[in-house]
Scaffold this motif. Structure first.
Motif, PDB file in Angstrom:
ATOM      1  N   VAL A  44      87.733  10.579  -5.609  1.00 34.58           N
ATOM      2  CA  VAL A  44      88.799  11.348  -6.232  1.00 34.58           C
ATOM      3  C   VAL A  44      89.026  12.665  -5.496  1.00 34.58           C
ATOM      4  O   VAL A  44      90.171  13.071  -5.264  1.00 34.58           O
ATOM      5  CB  VAL A  44      88.468  11.614  -7.719  1.00 34.58           C
ATOM      6  N   ALA A  45      87.939  13.332  -5.107  1.00 36.83           N
ATOM      7  CA  ALA A  45      88.068  14.594  -4.359  1.00 36.83           C
ATOM      8  C   ALA A  45      88.834  14.370  -3.057  1.00 36.83           C
ATOM      9  O   ALA A  45      89.682  15.183  -2.675  1.00 36.83           O
ATOM     10  CB  ALA A  45      86.686  15.174  -4.075  1.00 36.83           C
ATOM     11  N   LEU A  46      88.533  13.261  -2.384  1.00 34.38           N
ATOM     12  CA  LEU A  46      89.246  12.954  -1.140  1.00 34.38           C
ATOM     13  C   LEU A  46      90.724  12.690  -1.407  1.00 34.38           C
ATOM     14  O   LEU A  46      91.601  13.191  -0.683  1.00 34.38           O
ATOM     15  CB  LEU A  46      88.615  11.731  -0.469  1.00 34.38           C
ATOM     16  N   ILE A  47      91.008  11.928  -2.464  1.00 37.48           N
ATOM     17  CA  ILE A  47      92.396  11.574  -2.773  1.00 37.48           C
ATOM     18  C   ILE A  47      93.236  12.824  -3.040  1.00 37.48           C
ATOM     19  O   ILE A  47      94.330  12.982  -2.509  1.00 37.48           O
ATOM     20  CB  ILE A  47      92.451  10.621  -3.980  1.00 37.48           C
ATOM     21  N   ALA A  87      92.256  28.479 -19.993  1.00 37.35           N
ATOM     22  CA  ALA A  87      92.043  27.662 -21.192  1.00 37.35           C
ATOM     23  C   ALA A  87      92.597  26.257 -20.998  1.00 37.35           C
ATOM     24  O   ALA A  87      91.997  25.272 -21.436  1.00 37.35           O
ATOM     25  CB  ALA A  87      92.700  28.330 -22.401  1.00 37.35           C
ATOM     26  N   PHE A  88      93.757  26.168 -20.332  1.00 37.04           N
ATOM     27  CA  PHE A  88      94.357  24.864 -20.088  1.00 37.04           C
ATOM     28  C   PHE A  88      93.465  24.028 -19.167  1.00 37.04           C
ATOM     29  O   PHE A  88      93.272  22.830 -19.377  1.00 37.04           O
ATOM     30  CB  PHE A  88      95.745  25.031 -19.473  1.00 37.04           C
ATOM     31  N   GLU A  89      92.910  24.682 -18.124  1.00 35.76           N
ATOM     32  CA  GLU A  89      92.006  23.976 -17.214  1.00 35.76           C
ATOM     33  C   GLU A  89      90.776  23.473 -17.962  1.00 35.76           C
ATOM     34  O   GLU A  89      90.346  22.329 -17.781  1.00 35.76           O
ATOM     35  CB  GLU A  89      91.586  24.909 -16.083  1.00 35.76           C
ATOM     36  N   LYS A  90      90.219  24.330 -18.820  1.00 35.50           N
ATOM     37  CA  LYS A  90      89.051  23.926 -19.600  1.00 35.50           C
ATOM     38  C   LYS A  90      89.390  22.755 -20.510  1.00 35.50           C
ATOM     39  O   LYS A  90      88.589  21.820 -20.670  1.00 35.50           O
ATOM     40  CB  LYS A  90      88.541  25.114 -20.429  1.00 35.50           C
ATOM     41  N   GLN A  91      90.595  22.780 -21.083  1.00 36.17           N
ATOM     42  CA  GLN A  91      91.040  21.700 -21.962  1.00 36.17           C
ATOM     43  C   GLN A  91      91.137  20.388 -21.185  1.00 36.17           C
ATOM     44  O   GLN A  91      90.720  19.329 -21.668  1.00 36.17           O
ATOM     45  CB  GLN A  91      92.396  22.071 -22.565  1.00 36.17           C
ATOM     46  N   ARG A  92      91.673  20.464 -19.978  1.00 35.77           N
ATOM     47  CA  ARG A  92      91.796  19.265 -19.140  1.00 35.77           C
ATOM     48  C   ARG A  92      90.421  18.718 -18.758  1.00 35.77           C
ATOM     49  O   ARG A  92      90.202  17.519 -18.773  1.00 35.77           O
ATOM     50  CB  ARG A  92      92.607  19.574 -17.886  1.00 35.77           C
ATOM     51  N   VAL A 126      94.074  16.549 -12.409  1.00 39.71           N
ATOM     52  CA  VAL A 126      94.379  17.708 -11.574  1.00 39.71           C
ATOM     53  C   VAL A 126      95.819  17.686 -11.078  1.00 39.71           C
ATOM     54  O   VAL A 126      96.244  18.605 -10.382  1.00 39.71           O
ATOM     55  CB  VAL A 126      93.419  17.794 -10.356  1.00 39.71           C
ATOM     56  N   THR A 127      96.578  16.636 -11.445  1.00 38.26           N
ATOM     57  CA  THR A 127      97.972  16.558 -11.021  1.00 38.26           C
ATOM     58  C   THR A 127      98.766  17.719 -11.601  1.00 38.26           C
ATOM     59  O   THR A 127      98.731  17.971 -12.797  1.00 38.26           O
ATOM     60  CB  THR A 127      98.601  15.228 -11.485  1.00 38.26           C
ATOM     61  N   GLY A 128      99.473  18.463 -10.751  1.00 34.32           N
ATOM     62  CA  GLY A 128     100.318  19.550 -11.209  1.00 34.32           C
ATOM     63  C   GLY A 128      99.624  20.885 -11.311  1.00 34.32           C
ATOM     64  O   GLY A 128     100.273  21.891 -11.585  1.00 34.32           O
ATOM     65  N   LEU A 129      98.319  20.936 -11.087  1.00 37.71           N
ATOM     66  CA  LEU A 129      97.594  22.200 -11.162  1.00 37.71           C
ATOM     67  C   LEU A 129      97.465  22.823  -9.776  1.00 37.71           C
ATOM     68  O   LEU A 129      97.784  22.212  -8.764  1.00 37.71           O
ATOM     69  CB  LEU A 129      96.216  21.962 -11.778  1.00 37.71           C
ATOM     70  N   SER A 130      96.992  24.049  -9.720  1.00 36.54           N
ATOM     71  CA  SER A 130      96.868  24.776  -8.467  1.00 36.54           C
ATOM     72  C   SER A 130      95.942  24.032  -7.503  1.00 36.54           C
ATOM     73  O   SER A 130      94.833  23.644  -7.886  1.00 36.54           O
ATOM     74  CB  SER A 130      96.305  26.180  -8.728  1.00 36.54           C
ATOM     75  N   PRO A 131      96.360  23.836  -6.240  1.00 36.95           N
ATOM     76  CA  PRO A 131      95.495  23.169  -5.269  1.00 36.95           C
ATOM     77  C   PRO A 131      94.136  23.839  -5.121  1.00 36.95           C
ATOM     78  O   PRO A 131      93.133  23.173  -4.856  1.00 36.95           O
ATOM     79  CB  PRO A 131      96.303  23.246  -3.966  1.00 36.95           C
ATOM     80  N   ALA A 132      94.108  25.150  -5.284  1.00 33.19           N
ATOM     81  CA  ALA A 132      92.848  25.876  -5.142  1.00 33.19           C
ATOM     82  C   ALA A 132      91.851  25.520  -6.235  1.00 33.19           C
ATOM     83  O   ALA A 132      90.644  25.734  -6.072  1.00 33.19           O
ATOM     84  CB  ALA A 132      93.106  27.381  -5.150  1.00 33.19           C
ATOM     85  N   ARG A 133      92.346  24.982  -7.351  1.00 33.75           N
ATOM     86  CA  ARG A 133      91.469  24.654  -8.476  1.00 33.75           C
ATOM     87  C   ARG A 133      91.099  23.176  -8.530  1.00 33.75           C
ATOM     88  O   ARG A 133      90.327  22.760  -9.388  1.00 33.75           O
ATOM     89  CB  ARG A 133      92.150  25.048  -9.799  1.00 33.75           C
ATOM     90  N   GLU A 134      91.637  22.368  -7.604  1.00 30.95           N
ATOM     91  CA  GLU A 134      91.405  20.918  -7.678  1.00 30.95           C
ATOM     92  C   GLU A 134      89.934  20.557  -7.522  1.00 30.95           C
ATOM     93  O   GLU A 134      89.358  19.852  -8.358  1.00 30.95           O
ATOM     94  CB  GLU A 134      92.257  20.207  -6.619  1.00 30.95           C
ATOM     95  N   LEU A 135      89.303  21.038  -6.448  1.00 27.39           N
ATOM     96  CA  LEU A 135      87.897  20.689  -6.227  1.00 27.39           C
ATOM     97  C   LEU A 135      86.970  21.297  -7.281  1.00 27.39           C
ATOM     98  O   LEU A 135      86.044  20.612  -7.741  1.00 27.39           O
ATOM     99  CB  LEU A 135      87.461  21.114  -4.819  1.00 27.39           C
ATOM    100  N   LEU A 152      94.148  14.980   0.066  1.00 28.39           N
ATOM    101  CA  LEU A 152      94.844  14.362   1.196  1.00 28.39           C
ATOM    102  C   LEU A 152      96.034  15.202   1.654  1.00 28.39           C
ATOM    103  O   LEU A 152      96.335  15.259   2.845  1.00 28.39           O
ATOM    104  CB  LEU A 152      95.311  12.953   0.811  1.00 28.39           C
ATOM    105  N   ASP A 153      96.718  15.847   0.696  1.00 27.24           N
ATOM    106  CA  ASP A 153      97.873  16.658   1.094  1.00 27.24           C
ATOM    107  C   ASP A 153      97.437  17.857   1.938  1.00 27.24           C
ATOM    108  O   ASP A 153      98.115  18.236   2.904  1.00 27.24           O
ATOM    109  CB  ASP A 153      98.674  17.102  -0.131  1.00 27.24           C
ATOM    110  N   ASP A 154      96.294  18.475   1.590  1.00 30.12           N
ATOM    111  CA  ASP A 154      95.787  19.586   2.394  1.00 30.12           C
ATOM    112  C   ASP A 154      95.380  19.112   3.789  1.00 30.12           C
ATOM    113  O   ASP A 154      95.591  19.825   4.785  1.00 30.12           O
ATOM    114  CB  ASP A 154      94.588  20.240   1.699  1.00 30.12           C
ATOM    115  N   ILE A 155      94.793  17.916   3.851  1.00 31.18           N
ATOM    116  CA  ILE A 155      94.458  17.338   5.153  1.00 31.18           C
ATOM    117  C   ILE A 155      95.736  17.130   5.965  1.00 31.18           C
ATOM    118  O   ILE A 155      95.779  17.402   7.170  1.00 31.18           O
ATOM    119  CB  ILE A 155      93.695  16.008   4.970  1.00 31.18           C
ATOM    120  N   GLY A 156      96.789  16.648   5.285  1.00 28.29           N
ATOM    121  CA  GLY A 156      98.068  16.445   5.956  1.00 28.29           C
ATOM    122  C   GLY A 156      98.640  17.740   6.493  1.00 28.29           C
ATOM    123  O   GLY A 156      99.138  17.792   7.637  1.00 28.29           O
TER     124      GLY A 156
END
Length: 316
Positions: free
Chosen positions: A190-193, A135-140, A52-61, A196-200
């Protein structure tokens, strides 16, 4: 009738006691087997944030949740019945499946090292222009689930080895408990890690100076943490992949590589006193990683240079 009812209740009591004993056996065996998988669990947790590095924060979880569901399917639908079936019909085949998994992880890890050293890339990365984010998200996600399948196979194989002498019900129960437990621990962490930036950012809006300072620390440090975890994930792939190969070769009667690595481990342990446990383990882990790196280089050269196969990896 009363006598029949008493007899029925007695039978129910016996069945309940037997079930309780089985549950107790499963719990104890699951705890024993789970502790043996700790190393692979750490590797899995280290590898996953890179997806999830480099992708939209909204799509991380959502991405992590999709990977979690894929991981549960890997363990409970594919690996659990497969492991039980193999342990019953063809237990000797497990070692060859592990070797294939070790080769895959070694190749993945070595290819990442080659990309860093040579600047070559296989597949789309977050630095490239992404024309179709979905498509890129699905690939990841698919790439993460493929890698999870290999790591999960190692976890299930270690677990199965720990309970090989148990009966079928205990083996099945332990595999299910360990599979579900490991998945929740890994992807919950992993979800917590990754959040962390949003928590910050949330803490920075508090009135407390201490909360604001800690929030700023989280926001500043999370990118470095994710980069570090990505590096650890690559090392972990090589370590686990090489370790699988060394162990599997030993199981097949090819003792030389494993004995040599363990010999160096014991030598280090003998001369390092109080740090012998840590440094001995580190020596064997490093030798396993070097084995995985060497094997991965050979496989990458064969795949890309000899056979001219271009494989797209969603996890890069």
């Amino acid at each position: 009738m009363p006598g029949g009812l008493v007899a029925l209740l007695d039978d129910v009591s016996i069945i309940a006691r037997a079930a309780a004993a089985s549950v107790d056996d499963i719990t104890v065996a699951a705890g024993r087997a789970g502790s043996k998988t700790a190393g692979v669990v750490i590797d899995d947790a280290a590898v996953t944030p890179s997806y999830v590095t480099g992708l939209s924060p909204a799509r991380e979880l959502p991405i992590i949740w999709n990977i979690t569901k894929g991981s549960l399917k890997n363990k409970l639908i594919i690996l659990l019945p497969g492991a039980l079936l193999l342990s019953w019909l063809l237990p000797s085949a497990i070692v060859f499946i592990l070797i294939l998994g070790g080769c895959y992880l070694s190749y993945e890890g070595a290819e990442k090292v080659m990309e860093k050293l040579c600047g070559q890339k296989h597949g789309v990365t977050v630095e490239d222009e992404i024309s179709d984010p979905a498509a890129f998200e699905k690939q990841r996600v698919n790439g993460a689930i493929r890698t999870d399948l290999i790591l999960s196979a190692e976890i299930m194989a270690i677990t199965l080895n720990e309970v090989a002498a148990e009966d079928f019900i205990v083996r099945a129960g332990v595999l299910a408990i360990v599979g579900i437990g490991v998945t929740l621990v890994v992807y919950g962490s992993v979800a917590l890690i990754v959040k962390l930036d949003d928590i910050g950012l949330h803490l920075r809006e508090k009135t407390s100076a201490a909360a604001q300072a800690f929030g700023q620390f989280l926001v500043t440090s999370v990118p470095y943490l994710l980069t570090t975890l990505s590096f650890i994930g690559t090392i972990a792939m090589l370590w686990v992949g090489g370790g699988i190969i060394l162990h599997s070769l030993h199981e097949l009667g090819i003792h030389g590589p494993s004995d040599w690595a363990h010999g160096l481990q014991h030598t280090v342990e003998a001369v390092t006193g109080g740090l012998s446990g840590i440094l001995g383990w580190g020596t064997y882990a490093a030798l396993s990683a070097l084995t995985g790196l060497a094997l991965g280089f050979v496989l990458a050269i064969l795949i890309h240079k000899v056979f001219k196969i271009g494989i797209t990896h969603g996890d890069h």
